[in-house]
Write a protein that holds these residues in place. Structure first.
Motif, short mmCIF file in Angstrom:
data_model
loop_
_atom_site.label_atom_id
_atom_site.label_comp_id
_atom_site.label_asym_id
_atom_site.label_seq_id
_atom_site.Cartn_x
_atom_site.Cartn_y
_atom_site.Cartn_z
N HIS A 121 0.82 -1.21 0.00
CA HIS A 121 0.00 0.00 0.00
C HIS A 121 0.85 1.27 0.00
O HIS A 121 0.41 2.32 0.45
CB HIS A 121 -0.94 -0.03 1.21
CG HIS A 121 -1.86 -1.20 1.18
ND1 HIS A 121 -3.05 -1.20 0.49
CD2 HIS A 121 -1.72 -2.46 1.68
CE1 HIS A 121 -3.63 -2.39 0.60
NE2 HIS A 121 -2.84 -3.17 1.33
N ASP A 124 -0.71 4.46 -1.64
CA ASP A 124 -1.67 5.15 -0.79
C ASP A 124 -0.96 5.90 0.33
O ASP A 124 -1.33 7.03 0.67
CB ASP A 124 -2.62 4.14 -0.11
CG ASP A 124 -3.70 3.70 -1.05
OD1 ASP A 124 -3.85 4.32 -2.12
OD2 ASP A 124 -4.39 2.70 -0.71
N VAL A 132 -1.02 3.03 6.53
CA VAL A 132 -1.92 2.22 5.72
C VAL A 132 -2.23 0.90 6.43
O VAL A 132 -2.63 -0.07 5.81
CB VAL A 132 -1.31 1.95 4.33
CG1 VAL A 132 -1.34 3.20 3.48
CG2 VAL A 132 0.11 1.39 4.46
N GLN A 134 -4.63 0.01 8.33
CA GLN A 134 -6.01 -0.50 8.21
C GLN A 134 -6.17 -1.30 6.93
O GLN A 134 -6.71 -2.40 6.95
CB GLN A 134 -7.02 0.66 8.25
CG GLN A 134 -7.48 1.05 9.65
CD GLN A 134 -8.19 -0.08 10.39
OE1 GLN A 134 -8.62 -1.08 9.80
NE2 GLN A 134 -8.31 0.06 11.70
N GLN A 135 -5.68 -0.74 5.82
CA GLN A 135 -5.79 -1.47 4.55
C GLN A 135 -4.98 -2.77 4.58
O GLN A 135 -5.42 -3.81 4.10
CB GLN A 135 -5.26 -0.63 3.36
CG GLN A 135 -6.05 0.61 3.02
CD GLN A 135 -5.40 1.84 3.62
OE1 GLN A 135 -5.25 1.93 4.85
NE2 GLN A 135 -5.01 2.80 2.79
#
Ligand SMILES: C[S@@+](CC[C@H](N)C(=O)[O-])C[C@H]1O[C@@H](n2cnc3c(N)ncnc32)[C@H](O)[C@@H]1O
Length: 282
Positions: A121, A124, A132, A134-135
């Motif tokens: 990620h 992002d 990142v 959470q992702q």
């Protein structure tokens, strides 16, 4: 998927290309080598071979995977020099590189299995300048995910202890810790207590405390007990809330993990806990 992986691990030039293009493509595909390696190491295949499981069937049993999967993974890693197969008997052996993975297993698993999801990620993270986690992990931080599983905690702690122990001799000989005799030294985010434990082993007049997440210190305590770190105490909690009072605080491999706001939170907790004439060592 595994056949694609096997093909990819072979030397790349399949059609005419410049050396630079070949290097670029090899680098772009290199994550497949890392993942294949981390998987074999996570499944303890090098240990199984060292301990005498040398047929594909025996290795598969030791690793808990089907024989066909073991065959594909072993052949893939043979193309990049970790295992060798005797063609007459079909038996496998570790190469020098394969054998070398055993001592650094926890670091290989940590990089390949714990850190890699976050790197997926990066785009992002760069766009938003936010974590990142959470992702990548379904939690606010990688550690919130790590502590869900004691095996992950043990692997992570052993990895950090290995990494820091390589620096400990230099830290002990190049810095005058005796100036803190009689004082309280707290290693904030100190993992297993490997640094502060080594300091107080050499300077028993320093009072050592290791502060880290509760699940991390729970594992750390057991490890430290076997190291003879007499007098070392552990406290669990979050450095975003508070850290133990101390005259000397160390932060080892902590600040690089967080964005500026989070770093300020950690430093504020340290400021609140440290004596006015105290020392913060980063
Ligand atoms: C990169 S490791 C460094 C470990 C050790 N200081 C060393 O140098 O080997 C980061 C440490 O921060 C700890 N940590 C992460 N979040 C924390 C939090 N909210 N409160 C306290 N410790 C935390 C982790 O558990 C981990 O031990």
């Amino acid at each position: 998927t595994v056949s694609v992986l096997y093909w990819r691990l072979l030397p790349l030039p399949v059609w005419p290309m410049s050396a630079a293009t070949g290097e670029v493509l090899a680098l772009a595909a290199s994550f497949q080598q890392s993942f294949a390696l981390a998987t074999a190491v996570e499944l303890k295949i090098p240990e199984a071979i060292r301990d005498g499981a040398t047929t594909t069937a025996a290795i598969a049993t030791a690793a808990g995977i089907p024989e066909d999967s073991a065959n594909r993974l072993l052949r893939a890693l043979a193309t990049i020099g970790f295992f060798e197969q005797d063609h007459a008997s079909g038996r496998w052996r570790n190469t020098e590189k394969g054998e070398a993975t055993i001592a650094v297993r926890d670091t290989i698993v940590h990089l390949g299995k714990h850190c890699a999801p976050g790197w997926m990620h990066l785009t992002d993270a760069l766009k938003t300048q936010r974590h990142v986690a959470q992702q990548a992990y379904g939690h606010d931080t990688m550690w919130d995910w790590l502590v869900q599983d004691p095996e992950r905690v043990a692997t992570f702690n052993a990895n950090m202890q290995l990494a820091t122990t390589r620096l400990t001799d230099a830290l002990l000989t190049q810095y005058d810790w005796s100036q803190y005799n009689g004082k309280r030294l707290c290693d904030v985010g100190g993992g297993r207590g490997h640094l502060v434990g080594s300091v107080i082993k050499k300077h028993p007049e320093i009072k050592g405390v290791c502060f880290d997440l509760p699940e991390v210190v729970a594992e750390g305590k057991q490890w430290a007990a076997a190291q003879g770190f007499d007098g070392l105490t552990f406290e669990g909690g979050s450095f975003f809330e508070r850290v133990p009072n101390a005259e000397v605080i160390t932060l080892g491999h902590i600040i690089h993990d967080w964005n500026n706001d989070k770093c300020l939170g950690i430093l504020e907790s340290c400021r609140n806990a440290i004596a006015d004439d105290g020392t913060l060592i980063i």
